[in-house]
Scaffold this motif. Structure first.
Motif: not given
Length: 164
Positions: A120-126
């Motif tokens: 989820v953090s990867l998607e949000a950061t992206l």
């Protein structure tokens, strides 16, 4: 893909690195053990988290750009699949982490949650990087992503040396 690599470095460093260290401490506290932090042990976990980030971010970027509507659910699914791969490679080996040997259910729950949070953090950061990415020049972005991927490769090598 370039932004995915950079997002992976950032999310890996924060969520897998520092988050992994906090999960290890939480498991120790749940078991009633006194937290035993060392610089070498903390660096090993943080470097491993930062090193796993760029390759996983690159992979997520490759998959994500082919999806019609990427969302936080996409990140959650990627975190579950990524977590399954990590479990298969790292946690199921005979000399797996001490935390999981001492408290397998609690450890699996906390580390599993951490890997889902990473997705989820990867998607949000992206998403944040995509929004800010319109201000970057493509050459600079490629340079930064190459640097992030190099840090990941260097980190995996350093982790291999530290964990001997």
């Amino acid at each position: 893909m370039l932004l995915g690599t950079l997002a992976g470095l950032l999310a890996g460093f924060v969520v897998l690195g520092f988050g992994g260290r906090l999960v290890m401490t939480a498991i120790g506290l749940i078991l009633g053990a006194r937290p035993d932090w060392s610089l070498a042990g903390s660096l090993q976990v943080i470097v491993l988290g930062a090193a796993l980030g760029p390759p996983s971010g690159l992979l997520y970027g490759l998959v994500r750009c082919r999806l019609p509507h990427p969302s936080h659910g996409t990140g959650l699914l990627f975190g579950a699949l990524f977590g399954s791969a990590i479990v298969a490679v790292y946690f199921l080996r005979p000399a797996g982490p001490v935390e999981l040997q001492a408290a397998p259910r609690v450890g699996a729950l906390l580390f599993g949650g951490l890997l889902l949070l990473f997705g989820v953090s990867l998607e949000a950061t992206l998403r944040r990087l995509e929004h800010a990415g319109s201000h970057f020049q493509p050459g600079l972005l490629a340079l930064v992503a190459t640097f992030a991927f190099s840090i990941g490769c260097f980190g995996l090598g350093l982790w291999a040396l530290i964990s001997r």
